[in-house]
Structures are given as C-alpha cells and as structure tokens.
Design a protein around this motif. Sequence first.
Motif, PDB file in Angstrom:
ATOM      1  N   TRP A 228      38.308  20.256  24.705  1.00 29.29           N
ATOM      2  CA  TRP A 228      37.636  19.309  23.808  1.00 29.29           C
ATOM      3  C   TRP A 228      37.442  17.958  24.498  1.00 29.29           C
ATOM      4  N   SER A 229      36.299  17.333  24.248  1.00 32.32           N
ATOM      5  CA  SER A 229      36.132  15.946  24.682  1.00 32.32           C
ATOM      6  C   SER A 229      36.975  15.055  23.770  1.00 32.32           C
ATOM      7  N   TRP A 273      38.784  16.471  30.616  1.00 31.03           N
ATOM      8  CA  TRP A 273      38.098  15.210  30.331  1.00 31.03           C
ATOM      9  C   TRP A 273      38.998  14.022  30.656  1.00 31.03           C
ATOM     10  N   SER A 274      38.405  12.955  31.142  1.00 35.64           N
ATOM     11  CA  SER A 274      39.132  11.694  31.283  1.00 35.64           C
ATOM     12  C   SER A 274      39.412  11.139  29.888  1.00 35.64           C
ATOM     13  N   PRO A 275      40.440  10.311  29.720  1.00 37.34           N
ATOM     14  CA  PRO A 275      40.774   9.794  28.393  1.00 37.34           C
ATOM     15  C   PRO A 275      39.624   9.072  27.702  1.00 37.34           C
ATOM     16  N   ASP A 276      38.741   8.419  28.471  1.00 34.69           N
ATOM     17  CA  ASP A 276      37.608   7.722  27.850  1.00 34.69           C
ATOM     18  C   ASP A 276      36.412   8.630  27.634  1.00 34.69           C
ATOM     19  N   GLY A 277      36.506   9.894  28.059  1.00 30.92           N
ATOM     20  CA  GLY A 277      35.426  10.849  27.847  1.00 30.92           C
ATOM     21  C   GLY A 277      34.236  10.666  28.762  1.00 30.92           C
ATOM     22  N   ASP A 317      45.446   8.710  33.521  1.00 22.59           N
ATOM     23  CA  ASP A 317      44.662   7.650  32.895  1.00 22.59           C
ATOM     24  C   ASP A 317      43.244   7.800  33.416  1.00 22.59           C
ATOM     25  N   ASN A 318      42.403   6.816  33.245  1.00 21.36           N
ATOM     26  CA  ASN A 318      41.005   6.959  33.642  1.00 21.36           C
ATOM     27  C   ASN A 318      40.768   6.899  35.141  1.00 21.36           C
TER      28      ASN A 318
END
Length: 498
Positions: A228-229, A273-277, A317-318
């Motif tokens: 999931w994003s 996905w990266s945390p910021d999507g 993290d990102n």
Amino acid sequence: MGTAKEHWSREPGRWEATLMPEAWATIPVIATPKVSPDRTRIAYSRGYDGRLDVMVVPVDGGPSLQLTDYARPQGPDLSQRQAHSIAWTPDSAAIVFASNQQGKLWKVGAHGGPSRPVEEAAGNHHSPAVSPDGKWVAFVAEREENVDIFIASMDGSQVRCMTSTDPADDEYVAEPKWSPDGSKLVWMQWPHYDMPWDECALVVADVASGERTIVASGERVINNWPQWSPDGQWIAFMSDRNSGHPNLHRVRPDGSNLESLVYERADHLWPCWSPDGASLAYTRNEDNENQIWIWSDGRARKITTEPGVHSDLSWIDNTRIACIFQSPLAPPDIWAVTTSGERSQLTHSATGGVLGGDLVLPEVISWRSRDGLQVTGMLFTPKEQVPGKHPLVVHIHGGPVGQWNKQWIPWNQYLVQRGYVVLVPNYRGSKGYGREFMEKLYGDWGGGDLEDNITGAEAVITRGLVDPEKVVATGGSAGGYSTLICMTKAPGVFKAGI
C-alpha cells in the motif's frame, strides 16, 4: 624428497583451506528486517544453533536486544509460501510473531518482557499484519489442505475468516496487508495446484463487509508482493504481464488505473514506498546480483553497486532504506543504505574465521546448450591454479525454479580453497531470466536442464583448468534430484555425486 602427506597436499582438491566448516557453522542467520512505525528500531529474526529469536537493533546502529525466549518465531519461507513471521504494533511498543508454539501468534514487548499468546485459532499461522488502530491482526492460517486469511482481535476474543470458505475456491493465499486507514486488506492468491511464480492474483477485501475484489490477475501472469502507498491511494506490486519479467506496477484499490512503472527485461522484487509516498524502492536482478533501484517522478535510478544480493527492503525514513545484504564474501546482515548510495552495517554476523577466510568473487559466464539456448552461471576458481589438474564441482540449485546469485554460499568457498573449481549453473527453469526461460523446464525436468549442466561442465573444461575425469555433481532438494539425473544419465561426464 618430501613426505607422502606433503606430496598429496599439493594435489588440487587436497589443499588446506583457511575457511573451515567450523567457522561458517557458527554464523547466525539474519533475516526479515522490519522497521518500527516510529522509525527508531528494526526487528529481525536471528537463527543460531537450531533456534530462532526475535531481535531488535537501533536504526542508527548499536547493540541488538534478544526479545524471545520460551516462544520463538518460525523461520521465514519467502520462496514457495511467501511466509514471514514478524510484525510491529502501530505504537512500536510490541512485536507480534508467528511462534513455534503450536503455530500460533504471540506478542512480546519491544523493550523486553515476557511473551504472551495472541490467539488460539486452529492451524499453523504466519505472516502477521497488525491493523493501524492496533486492535486486529491479520494472518495466514494453514489447516491441512486449507489455507485462508483470518483476522483476530488482539485479545483473541474474536476470529473471522476473510477468504472464501467454498471448497470450489481452491486458492492458496499469502501476504495480507492492511490499508493505511484499516478499512481494507490486500493479499495475493494463486491456484492450489500451481506455485506463486506460475500464476497469482491480487485481492482487495473490505474488512467490514468481507466483499472481495480481484484488482490484478491474468492467466499465466504473476502479480505479487503488494504494498500500500502511505495515503492508501495505490498498491504497488510486481507483475510479468508485459515484459515476461516481474516488473514494477501500481493499481488503484478498486482495480482501476493499472499501470507499468518500469518496463524492462529484468526481474524486480521487494517493492516498498518511502514514508512520504514520493518514491518506490525495489531490487533489480542483473548480472547475478540484486541491486537497489528507486522509482520517483516517472524515472528509475540505481543506488547500490556493491557486488551481492540486496533483499527485504524497508524504508527507515525518506532518505534511508534498511535491507539484508549478502555476497560471496559476507554472510547476510542488516544494512542501511541512503538514497545517495552511502552504506552502514547494523548487524555483524561474520566471525573472525570468515573475515580472515581469503574468499573469492565468482566470474559470471555463459555458454550454449545443445539446442542453442544461452545459459548463464558463475565460476569460482582458486587463486592458485594448476592447469588441467583441478577437480570440477557442478553445484546445482534447488527449486527447480531457483537461481544462483552472488550470495553467501560458504561451501563453494571452502571447495575452492581446497583446490576445486566450482560451477554454479542457472539451468533452464531458473528464475531471474524471464517466464519463457523458466517454463522451458516444464514437462522436461531431467532433459534440457541436464544438457545445460553437461554443456556448462564442458565449457569449463575447455578453459584448461580442470581434469575432465574429475567432474562431480552436487545439490540439495531439486538440486539433489538433478544430481541423481547427472549420475544416472551422464555417467561419462559426472564421475561422482553428492
């Protein structure tokens, strides 16, 4: 005149090794890293001396803490069942794990304390996923021939099946994951008579109503590793629907707007996905390595180059990604890799006997089989070479839908140090080279693959290093069957088998 011992010790195959079996037998097996929701720690499984434990390590490095004692996690099976054993609670306070206690889910505090059972439903349970509100856990339940997705309340008082209970729906299921708002679950399923690399679909279910929607499917098409994003608007996954190789795709949760993000003739795996999507990380199988790539703004770029295999990706993290990294020179450990390619090692499983083992990297080679098919493998050769005198070991992988990559296989290194040349062939039927290559083994196991192994040995013999009268086949599982085929169908080539 030397002694008899000195005479024999100079013969390739009898040399003294610096990497001893005692050294690699003491190495723990590090697997399935999971970054905590608060991004401060990584949970993982550690196997050593016949037992597994849940461990945690800080994301910035430091000592690991063992959490489990009486109840211990099950081992991961990321190949045939795509099963894992560890999941964080959303508050990062505890870890739910698939235990060795009658196959049930247990929970342990992330800072220590006793483990406690979560549920006692029938069957062997694995692949836990805790809901975003922390009240429910989804998991796979195996009960003889039946395999289903269940959800259970975290106090064990309620259990509900989310998959079809109709005997006509003979599907195997795996990888349940909650949507960020907790209203839906996605999982993958495939016909019980097939394997996940043959055909599989993605299913999204409404948790409240139980209504299920197939969002990605296709005959003889794989759609797997759903993620999931962060905003719940997309599901990233891998599919071979276009290129014949599992490539990075995404789709809306209702099955609309399915699109290919990266199209190429190379296998992708481990999307996250990266945390910021804004970005998707994944691995790309290339030249018998698995390197990390990042897709963002419609473009993909490579961020790792170290020869070896990266797997089990999870964003810290990102700007940082946690992963497992292993190579012919180093056993699996958890590493942190930045988006600019900088690396730091978080666990350290290698012993002094391994670090001082004088190990070698293999050469990637290819040859033509009898029917003209190009086959690829890797060749390990001793640093000291005596032309025409080295025994040759053809080490055949299992599966048979498996693949040799630049991974940690200490036995290959030990044999090379003893003076053997070792060929590890990726015969027809291996994964990593597309569906067409994989399916060439269907209905022909013990036929074309045998020719691939024979012609691989012949290609090595033409280099002049090995003694053609000292060729040995070896392998485990499906590789053991192939070894038997080598010995019984080609005794003129393979003089022994292990």
